[in-house]
Design a protein around this motif. Structure first.
Motif, short mmCIF file in Angstrom:
data_model
loop_
_atom_site.label_atom_id
_atom_site.label_comp_id
_atom_site.label_asym_id
_atom_site.label_seq_id
_atom_site.Cartn_x
_atom_site.Cartn_y
_atom_site.Cartn_z
N ASP A 1 -1.42 -0.70 5.93
CA ASP A 1 -1.76 -0.18 7.25
C ASP A 1 -3.26 -0.21 7.53
O ASP A 1 -3.67 0.14 8.63
CB ASP A 1 -1.29 1.28 7.38
CG ASP A 1 -2.15 2.20 6.53
OD1 ASP A 1 -2.05 2.11 5.29
OD2 ASP A 1 -2.95 2.96 7.10
N ASP B 1 -0.11 5.12 0.83
CA ASP B 1 -0.34 6.13 1.87
C ASP B 1 -0.35 5.51 3.27
O ASP B 1 -1.05 4.52 3.51
CB ASP B 1 -1.68 6.84 1.63
CG ASP B 1 -1.64 7.72 0.38
OD1 ASP B 1 -0.54 8.09 -0.05
OD2 ASP B 1 -2.73 8.02 -0.16
N HIS B 2 0.39 6.09 4.18
CA HIS B 2 0.51 5.65 5.57
C HIS B 2 1.32 4.37 5.72
O HIS B 2 1.59 3.94 6.83
CB HIS B 2 -0.86 5.41 6.25
CG HIS B 2 -1.77 6.58 6.26
ND1 HIS B 2 -1.64 7.63 7.14
CD2 HIS B 2 -2.85 6.87 5.50
CE1 HIS B 2 -2.60 8.51 6.92
NE2 HIS B 2 -3.35 8.07 5.93
N THR B 3 1.67 3.71 4.61
CA THR B 3 2.49 2.50 4.71
C THR B 3 3.92 2.82 4.29
O THR B 3 4.86 2.47 5.01
CB THR B 3 1.90 1.37 3.83
OG1 THR B 3 0.60 1.03 4.32
CG2 THR B 3 2.78 0.13 3.85
N ASP C 1 -6.66 -3.07 3.02
CA ASP C 1 -5.47 -3.83 2.63
C ASP C 1 -5.52 -5.28 3.12
O ASP C 1 -5.26 -6.22 2.37
CB ASP C 1 -4.20 -3.20 3.24
CG ASP C 1 -4.02 -1.75 2.82
OD1 ASP C 1 -4.24 -1.46 1.63
OD2 ASP C 1 -3.65 -0.91 3.67
N ASP D 1 0.87 -1.17 0.00
CA ASP D 1 0.00 0.00 0.00
C ASP D 1 0.92 1.23 0.00
O ASP D 1 2.08 1.14 0.40
CB ASP D 1 -0.87 -0.06 1.26
CG ASP D 1 -1.60 1.23 1.51
OD1 ASP D 1 -2.33 1.67 0.61
OD2 ASP D 1 -1.43 1.80 2.60
MG LIG Z 1 -2.75 3.15 3.59
#
Ligand SMILES: [Mg+2]
Length: 237
Positions: free
Chosen positions: A191, A12-14, A196, A10
């Motif tokens: 995340d 974003d944020h990962t 996911d 993933d």
């Molecule tokens: Mg994410």
């Protein structure tokens, strides 16, 4: 952990530090547009309200309740209202302007999650690396390029290209087809438990849940990590 050949990350944020990059952009915008004069208390309030409202909008987007145009056209009006701005003094042009600058400027920010490059340097010679993201097509490639993440990845699978969003099986199906990856040798790293992890699991793909906030949950996951660099031990053959 069993051995894999194909890793799907993933974004974003990962790997890409959405919180840090969005924060920086929102602080800039707060001062540039002098949002205090509309009654928004301070930059931190503006950022916190945005994070809260944006997460709700993205949850609605992921479940198909709204589309990206609704999100883009209404996001900053919703944020300004929730931040107790005096809406009589806020005109539509201002909101459109803030939103388009947010999209352009945020996507050019470079911060990645701690350990991202270390992990990707370890992985690049041993695995085929791909991205699966629900983010907007035109934005995700800019983020990848500006942050330097693009050099590690073969295919960027976006929900717009696939015609399906995580957690739908369709996007995983599309990902396998367009990368030549084999399901049993594939691993999803992300995340978001709902999109996911549950998405990959229901499709039959193993998953690593990246859970830096150590949120408690009841989901069955193949593996769970709280720091990205833990992936190195997990994947080391
Ligand atoms: Mg994410």
């Amino acid at each position: 952990m069993k051995s894999y050949k194909y890793l799907f990350f993933d974004l974003d944020h990962t790997l890409w530090d959405w919180d840090a990059n969005a924060s920086e952009t929102l602080f800039d915008l707060y001062h540039r547009y002098d949002l205090g004069k509309y009654g928004v208390q301070d930059e931190v309030t503006f950022r916190d309200v945005f994070f809260h409202e944006n997460a709700k909008l993205w949850a609605d987007l992921d479940t198909g309740k709204i589309d990206k145009f609704y999100l883009r056209n209404n996001r900053f009006r919703i944020v300004m209202e929730a931040a107790n701005a005096n809406m009589r003094s806020v005109n539509e042009d201002l909101l459109v302007d803030i939103n388009s600058n947010f999209l352009v400027e945020c996507s050019k920010k470079k911060k990645v999650i701690d350990g991202a490059f270390e992990v990707l340097d370890f992985c690049r010679d041993q695995f085929d690396l791909h991205i699966i993201t629900n983010g907007f097509e035109e934005i995700q490639s800019i983020k990848m390029e500006h942050s330097g993440l693009d050099q590690y990845f073969d295919k960027i699978i976006t929900s717009e290209k696939a015609g399906h969003k995580k957690p739908s099986a369709g996007i995983y199906q599309y990902a396998l087809k367009h990368t030549g990856a084999v399901l049993e040798d594939s691993l999803m790293i992300g995340d978001n438990l709902g999109t996911d992890i549950k998405g990959a699991r229901d499709f039959g793909m193993d998953q690593v849940y990246f859970n830096p906030a150590k949120n408690s949950h009841q989901e069955e996951v193949t593996s769970e990590i709280t720091q990205l660099t833990q992936l190195i031990q997990l994947l080391d053959k």
